[in-house]
Design an enzyme around this catalytic site. Structure first.
Site, PDB file in Angstrom:
ATOM      1  N   GLU A 176       0.879  -1.161   0.000  1.00 48.47           N
ATOM      2  CA  GLU A 176       0.000   0.000   0.000  1.00 48.47           C
ATOM      3  C   GLU A 176       0.918   1.212   0.000  1.00 48.47           C
ATOM      4  OE1 GLU A 176      -3.345   1.714   2.941  1.00 48.47           O
ATOM      5  OE2 GLU A 176      -2.769  -0.341   3.325  1.00 48.47           O
ATOM      6  N   ASP A 219      -4.958   9.950  10.355  1.00 48.20           N
ATOM      7  CA  ASP A 219      -3.671   9.335  10.659  1.00 48.20           C
ATOM      8  C   ASP A 219      -3.069   9.827  11.955  1.00 48.20           C
ATOM      9  OD1 ASP A 219      -2.746   7.416   8.553  1.00 48.20           O
ATOM     10  OD2 ASP A 219      -3.386   9.077   7.287  1.00 48.20           O
ATOM     11  N   TYR A 275     -11.088  -3.459   3.340  1.00 49.10           N
ATOM     12  CA  TYR A 275     -10.144  -3.086   4.390  1.00 49.10           C
ATOM     13  C   TYR A 275     -10.936  -2.874   5.675  1.00 49.10           C
ATOM     14  CZ  TYR A 275      -6.083  -0.626   6.452  1.00 49.10           C
ATOM     15  OH  TYR A 275      -5.035  -0.231   7.249  1.00 49.10           O
TER      16      TYR A 275
END
Lengths: 264, 405
Positions: A49, A60, A174
């Protein structure tokens, strides 16, 4: 069959779990980044990825925020990230998923980006801030270009949302292991096996579990009920630690080997 | 782009034409959908409305006056200048209108923890105030640069029992505080309400914050009619994320004769690139969960904004303002730091009212506009907040230091 589908088919046949390794394009710098990607591929990552840096990565944690800063400070752009994928593709057949936030793709031009990513050798795309409700702006273009569209599902997504995500996606699903941001954690949430089974039951796609997985035993545990585990911040930390040193990609290769070994 | 007069925005998916939406990580989607449902339920609930109206009146100090600024009008030699006195609302700005509304809603949703972002600290103070009143725990994210320049508000928040968390990433201002608040929310989404203070962010925030702030414009309509004025020729408000402007504009949207003007932060000048004027100089992009005008580079990386006022120091803007710009219903201009300081002086010396530096932008432009208009016309300037928090910055700009011992 796409490279990603082939990878999961091969894993399925051998009864093995997949390992997805995340790295940021342009981290620690433009040249060093390719060596780390190759290190991960040589260590046995089944899928890579590759993150396109963004100035405001709201999903994040500190590790990937810092990687984005290093990458942007080194002059990384969306176009240069695609060149990096292209250079990687000349050396390795490992499937590549582009990871990123929507705005840089929007400014590049959605159709152009999907076309250029495909011709650079990318196989799939995952846009963290494009839920199914807004995904119509990009998912059809990605598919038309021959890219797999990788949807995210989280512990807060109910069954309906998981089904909807699986219906628009391809390649794999995911599953975010925690309600939270990216970053290495010490343990997996106790309810993860249950969530994973629930998501698996709703999805015809393979399921990769990510967020917080930081060492081989965790990767093994996370993948038990899923098809693959994603290890991100723990790999990015190695880039942070070794920087442009030639030992860095070697250390990453060994780390990836140890993850893979634990998952066999 | 044409705006259909009968249609109510946003549409069911949270879009204002091509703007708005919900560009967030999947983890937040369920929370946003739940919040929208809860909001739509209370929006139609007479008891909720009555409770909120009571609080706005008894606790918030509403209605705030619409004041005729006689000396300012005489000095301008043009249109009559009226000031909407949001600076007189509890906590010193319009922010309390929204925090009371969302605070009540969070209570109904059973949330025991509230987080917020703040730039100038006005929204942080208004959030901390409501949390103190309701006995809910409160965390406010604030850029370390803003903590430095808005110290008095940091002290107020801490005295009110809020935890003020400094944000050290990026430009260390409002944009980064919002990133950090979103990260907290992703992590604590089940227990926590994120109380966004502006008409920015993902749907339903732009709609909900606008609705709670619309009390400003509704009062203006009523107050202006009462003094026999009909409707004003123009309404002027400053625009950072855009909450005070949406609040005063919304009830006037259907009155097409009323010009609506939003004033962005011109910083050191639009030509210098150091400003906070995405509507004047930005491009369409996605930031903090919605599509709107954004200050960004060629590659889609968000640029740092610049403004002397922390509340306008933001590279994005609420999506409905983008829509009003695109449809032509509102016009957007910019006023520099220097002009805003002059606006501060003007109102302080002429009327004895010290506006916040944010509001000073609206004062500076509104005064200039009024002086070019006819004496038979009237304009309303929204004085969105009081300037006490800014006196150190103003003093520094004038070279008035501390009094020597």
């Amino acid at each position: 069959m796409s490279r990603i589908e082939q990878a999961f088919a091969r894993l399925g046949k051998s009864g093995e779990k997949g390992l997805v390794v995340y790295l940021t394009a342009g981290d620690p710098n433009r040249r060093g980044s390719l060596a780390y990607l190759c290190g991960a591929a040589e260590g046995g990552a089944d899928i890579l990825e590759v993150g396109i840096p963004f100035s405001d990565p709201m999903a994040d944690g500190p590790t990937i925020q810092a990687a984005f800063r290093r990458s942007l400070a080194g002059g990384m752009t969306t176009g240069r990230a695609l060149s990096l994928v292209s250079s990687f593709r000349k050396k390795h057949e490992t499937p590549v998923v582009i990871f990123g936030y929507y705005n840089p793709f929007l400014q590049y031009g959605i159709r152009d980006f999907c076309r250029d990513a495909r011709s650079a050798g990318a196989d799939g795309i995952l846009v963290v801030d494009l839920p199914p409700e807004e995904g119509g702006e990009m998912a059809p273009e990605a598919k038309r270009s021959g890219l797999d569209w990788i949807p995210l599902v989280s512990p807060t997504s109910g069954g309906d949302r998981v089904r909807r995500a699986a219906a628009v996606g391809s390649g794999f699903l995911y599953l975010i292991s925690v309600t939270g941001i990216t970053g290495a954690r010490k343990a997996l949430p106790p309810r993860l096996p249950e969530w994973t089974r629930e998501v698996k039951a709703q999805s015809r796609l393979p399921v990769a579990v990510g967020f917080g997985i930081s060492h081989p035993a965790m990767a093994k545990e996370a993948a038990t009920h899923a098809d693959a585990a994603v290890v991100g911040s723990a790999c990015v930390r190695m880039v942070e630690r070794y920087g442009t040193s030639r030992q860095g990609p070697v250390a990453l290769r060994r780390f990836v080997q140890s993850l893979k070994k634990a998952m066999r | 782009m044409r705006e259909s007069a009968s249609k109510r925005w946003p549409d069911r998916t949270g879009h204002f034409g091509p703007f708005g939406g919900r560009y967030v990580a999947e983890t937040l989607m369920t929370a946003l959908i739940d919040l929208e449902k809860a909001y739509r339920k209370v929006a139609g609930d007479k008891r909720f409305r009555a409770e909120l109206d009571g609080l706005l009146r008894e606790y918030g100090g509403r209605p705030t006056p619409l004041y005729f600024a006689r000396r300012l009008t005489e000095k301008g030699k043009g249109a009559n200048i009226f000031l909407k006195r949001e600076d007189l609302a509890h906590t010193g700005s319009h922010k309390i209108n929204n925090t009371l509304g969302q605070g009540l809603l969070a209570g109904r949703m059973g949330k025991r923890r509230i987080i917020a972002e703040t730039g100038a600290g006005q929204h942080g103070v208004a959030t901390a105030t409501v949390c103190a009143k309701m006995g809910i725990s409160c965390v406010v994210y604030m850029g370390s640069e803003d903590i430095r320049r808005q110290e008095s508000n940091v002290i107020r928040m801490r005295l009110l029992g809020a935890e003020v968390t400094p944000v050290l990433s990026g430009s260390r201002t409002l944009k980064d505080a919002m990133n950090e608040a979103l990260r907290d929310w992703v992590t604590n989404v089940r227990s926590t309400h994120y109380l966004i203070g502006s008409t920015a962010g993902p749907h339903p925030y732009p709609m909900m914050v606008r609705d709670f702030q619309s009390v400003i414009g509704k009062e203006c309509l009523r107050q202006f009619r009462k003094i026999g004025g009909g409707v004003p020729a123009a309404v002027v408000a400053c625009v950072g994320g855009g909450s005070n402007a949406m609040g005063i504009f919304t009830p006037f949207l259907g009155r097409k004769k009323v010009r609506l003007i939003g004033v962005e932060a011109g910083g050191l000048g639009l030509a210098t690139g150091k400003h906070g004027a995405p509507l004047c100089r930005g491009r369409v992009g996605v930031l903090h969960g919605s599509k709107s005008f954004v200050l960004q580079d060629e590659d889609g990386q968000i640029r740092e904004a610049h403004s002397i006022s922390a509340g306008l120091d933001y590279p994005g803007v609420g999506p409905e303002h983008a829509f009003l710009k695109a449809t032509g219903r509102a016009a957007y201009v910019a006023v520099t730091d220097r002009e805003a300081l002059d606006g501060f002086d003007l109102l302080t010396r002429c009327e004895g009212i010290m506006p916040a530096l944010e509001s000073s932008h609206a004062v500076a432009y509104g005064f200039r506009l009024a002086s070019k208009m006819r004496k038979s016309e009237s304009i309303i300037i929204n004085v969105s907040g009081r300037g006490d928090k800014d006196i150190a910055i103003v003093a520094e700009s004038k070279g008035i230091g501390r009094v020597p011992h």
